[in-house]
Design an enzyme around this catalytic site. Structure first.
Site, short mmCIF file in Angstrom:
data_model
loop_
_atom_site.label_atom_id
_atom_site.label_comp_id
_atom_site.label_asym_id
_atom_site.label_seq_id
_atom_site.Cartn_x
_atom_site.Cartn_y
_atom_site.Cartn_z
NE ARG A 70 4.70 -10.61 -29.65
CZ ARG A 70 3.33 -10.73 -29.29
NH1 ARG A 70 2.78 -10.23 -28.40
NH2 ARG A 70 2.74 -11.78 -30.07
CE1 TYR A 198 12.91 -16.12 -26.88
CE2 TYR A 198 11.21 -15.04 -27.73
CZ TYR A 198 11.93 -16.19 -27.75
OH TYR A 198 11.82 -16.92 -28.43
CE LYS A 207 6.08 -8.77 -33.54
NZ LYS A 207 5.43 -9.31 -34.83
CG HIS A 227 1.33 -8.44 -36.81
ND1 HIS A 227 0.60 -9.52 -36.35
CD2 HIS A 227 2.65 -8.88 -37.09
CE1 HIS A 227 1.59 -10.39 -35.53
NE2 HIS A 227 2.64 -10.17 -36.31
CB SER A 249 2.53 -13.82 -32.94
OG SER A 249 2.99 -12.51 -32.97
CB CYS A 251 -1.35 -17.74 -37.44
SG CYS A 251 -2.23 -17.55 -35.81
CG ASP A 278 6.39 -10.33 -37.85
OD1 ASP A 278 5.32 -10.90 -37.81
OD2 ASP A 278 6.84 -9.52 -37.04
NE ARG A 367 9.26 -16.58 -32.08
CZ ARG A 367 8.17 -16.00 -32.91
NH1 ARG A 367 8.55 -15.10 -34.11
NH2 ARG A 367 7.03 -15.80 -32.41
O1 SAT Z 1 8.72 -11.79 -30.31
S1 SAT Z 1 8.27 -11.09 -31.34
O2 SAT Z 1 7.18 -10.22 -30.99
O3 SAT Z 1 9.14 -10.61 -32.09
C1 SAT Z 1 7.48 -12.42 -32.29
C2 SAT Z 1 5.94 -12.41 -32.64
O4 SAT Z 1 5.46 -12.59 -31.44
O5 SAT Z 1 5.61 -12.25 -33.67
MN MN Z 2 4.60 -11.13 -35.66
#
Ligand code: SAT
Ligand code: MN
Length: 594
Positions: A70, A198, A207, A227, A249, A251, A278, A367
């Protein structure tokens, strides 16, 4: 094809006129559609088929090396009033933002296909679910959205029935970081994203919609878009307590959501059920409780560190029908990442022959994308239209120092302060420095679609007469000792903390009062089968008053940065805890003392 909804047809036509694709494809979400897309991507080199014996229907995607996470500095919330976006967001005037990004969209889909993706966030028949349509020129996005959302014909039917939907326009553009923007227009319920293929930049249901736009909608409609993972803790009596937990994110949300309890717990009949890893949408129910759904249908989880030891459930779901992004591969084309196994990587995430000299084999933010149902701990309640009732909310970040293993907030107001004050060391999930401590209120710093001050007020306002709200806790699995090693084993052993939390929710566990909240007595933690020395447990549950006084000073500065918009109740709560800490300080520094 087109839809029965004129507003949708008109928007698709407008976007096509602007971006000039060669063709428009309306996605129905069918198996055959997916097969054809995958075939085309494999032929074009956008997907690489992995070992079909060990990993049937698994594919690898390598993103552009400058497009791996991100991009918070290129993410904007565009509201008419800058203060509505708040100091927690980058702001741009909506008209200016549209003009800037539309100039980049002009003609950007020449030679490409424009895919129309109708999707539903949440169980398709749930009153808590919300729909959107993403327009994209990326087949990879289509394949991912099919796993991550309820995508296709059923979603389109719901959209046509309801007439409203979130509009998301996406193009990979030129994948040029200088021509990359992720823009949100909450007042219009729309999103425009260009220049990245991405994850959270491109899968707009995640998000962009389910957090930034949904948080805005949730405030006006009286619910919460958070979140958070959602899990169910089943005790030996067969009762299930649902817990929502917010962590930044990368963690460990996915690992906690799929936790496998230690053997002694399993033997006694404990089990963890996974609802989501998530995002959590919570609404006050007629009974006063908060009812939660996971708006997503899949997991977009961090690969590195996932192993049979840390998350056997995740591994079990990743050996078929999964998409991997930026992982390494072994010589026999199996996916590989750091921490997975002793196998040797043959090619790294950029497809180069692996060499330790060129850094990790898998990108640290590599990922997997997989359907939620493939998880062995997947709970059928994830499809429940009414959601599940939440008994406890947990906040947690990565804190090497100071913050104890677990504590409970005294009441809702204190809990909101605990969430608002959350700090965490940054990770590879976003572009930028890693390991820097920053405030990340409710783990929503990158995701709240409006001013945090108003968001805190909204959280406080959830406490209404008759509300039966969850208890609020804070955990820290990441505390380190003087030797730089983690003090707590984490992963499955976090079950021990969950047991105490659930015990607190049903009144069967005791606690010690401290200025920062309620902590377990060491002897109340079930440590059967765990060999953590007593000194380490003491350290994990110790309150360093002086350290906390400094922490609360820094929290006070952070809260003050929101100015007059910060709710007075939160300021008073901060003052209350600060004075408890001052009273607790063995060597108080009083004004006027020599
Ligand atoms: O790339 S994402 O935003 O979906 C993953 C994350 O940062 O939690
Ligand atoms: Mn996340």
């Amino acid at each position: 094809m087109s839809s029965k909804l004129e507003a949708l047809n008109r928007w698709v036509a407008e976007v096509a006129a602007l971006t000039e694709p060669d063709r428009v494809h309306w996605c129905d979400g069918s198996e055959s559609e997916n097969d054809a897309l995958i075939e085309r991507m494999v032929a074009a080199g956008d997907l690489i088929e992995l070992n079909s014996k060990t990993h049937p229907n698994c594919y690898l995607h390598r993103s552009h090396p400058s497009d791996v996470a991100r991009v918070e500095h290129l993410t904007f919330v565009c509201t008419s009033e800058p203060d509505d976006a708040g100091p927690n967001n980058n702001w741009m005037d909506p008209a200016q933002a549209h003009a800037k990004i539309d100039a980049l969209f002009a003609g950007c889909m020449r030679g490409r296909t424009l895919y129309v993706i109708p999707y539903c966030m949440g169980p398709i028949d749930s009153p808590l679910a919300r729909c959107g349509v993403e327009l994209t020129d990326s087949a990879y996005v289509v394949a991912n959205m099919r796993l991550m959302t309820r995508m296709g014909a059923a979603a389109l039917a719901r959209i046509e029935r309801e007439g409203t939907f979130v509009r998301g326009l996406h193009s990979t553009g030129e994948l040029d970081p200088h021509k990359r923007y992720i823009m949100h227009f909450p007042e219009e319920l729309s999103i425009k994203s260009i220049g990245s293929g991405y994850g959270g930049n491109a899968l707009l249901g995640k998000k962009c919609h389910a957090l930034r736009i949904a948080s805005w909608q949730a405030r006006s409609e009286g619910w919460l878009a958070e979140h958070m993972l959602i899990l169910g803790v089943q005790n030996p009596k067969g009762e299930i307590f649902y817990v929502a937990a917010a962590f930044p994110s990368a963690c460990g949300k996915t690992n906690l959501a799929m936790l496998i309890p230690p053997e002694s717990y399993r033997d006694a009949g404990w089990k963890i059920w996974t609802i989501g890893d998530d995002i959590c949408w919570m609404t006050p129910g007629a009974d006063g409780r908060l009812w939660a759904i996971n708006p997503e249908a899949g997991y977009f989880g961090v690969a590195p560190g996932t192993s049979a030891k840390t998350n056997a459930n995740a591994l079990a779901m990743l050996n078929h029908d999964a998409i991997f992004t930026n992982v390494a591969v072994t010589a026999d084309d199996a996916p590989w990442w750091e921490g997975l196994s002793d196998a040797k990587p043959a090619r790294d995430w950029q497809g180069r022959d692996y060499s330790a000299a060129s850094g990790p084999a898998a990108h640290p933010n590599s990922r997997f994308t997989v359907s939620a149902r493939q998880c062995p701990s997947w709970s059928p309640r994830a499809e429940d239209a009414q959601g599940v009732p939440i008994s406890a909310i947990i906040f947690g970040g990565r804190r090497e120092h100071l913050v104890p293993l677990v504590f409970e907030a005294r009441d809702w107001t204190h809990g909101v302060l605990v969430g608002a004050s959350m700090g965490s060391e940054t990770t590879a999930a976003a572009t930028g420095a890693v390991g820097v401590l920053r405030r990340d209120s409710m783990a929503m710093k990158p995701f709240c679609g409006y001013n945090f001050a108003d968001y805190f007020a909204h959280w406080l306002g959830i406490e209404r007469p008759g509300a039966k709200l969850p208890k609020i806790f804070h955990v820290n699995w990441f505390r380190k000792g003087d030797d730089g090693k983690f003090l707590w084993p984490g992963f499955g052993d976090n079950m021990r903390v969950l047991e105490w939390i659930v015990g607190r929710c049903c009144g069967s566990e005791d606690a010690v009062e401290t200025p920062i909240g309620l902590l377990p007595h060491v002897e109340d933690l079930n440590l059967t089968g765990l060999s953590v020395p007593a000194s380490r447990l003491d350290a994990l549950l110790h309150i360093d008053t002086e350290g906390w006084i400094a922490e609360y000073e820094s929290i006070g500065e952070y809260l003050a940065s929101f100015g007059a918009r910060l709710p007075a109740r939160l300021r008073e709560e901060h003052r209350r805890v600060s004075s408890l800490l001052a009273a607790d300080n063995p060597e108080p520094v009083t004004a006027g003392s020599p």
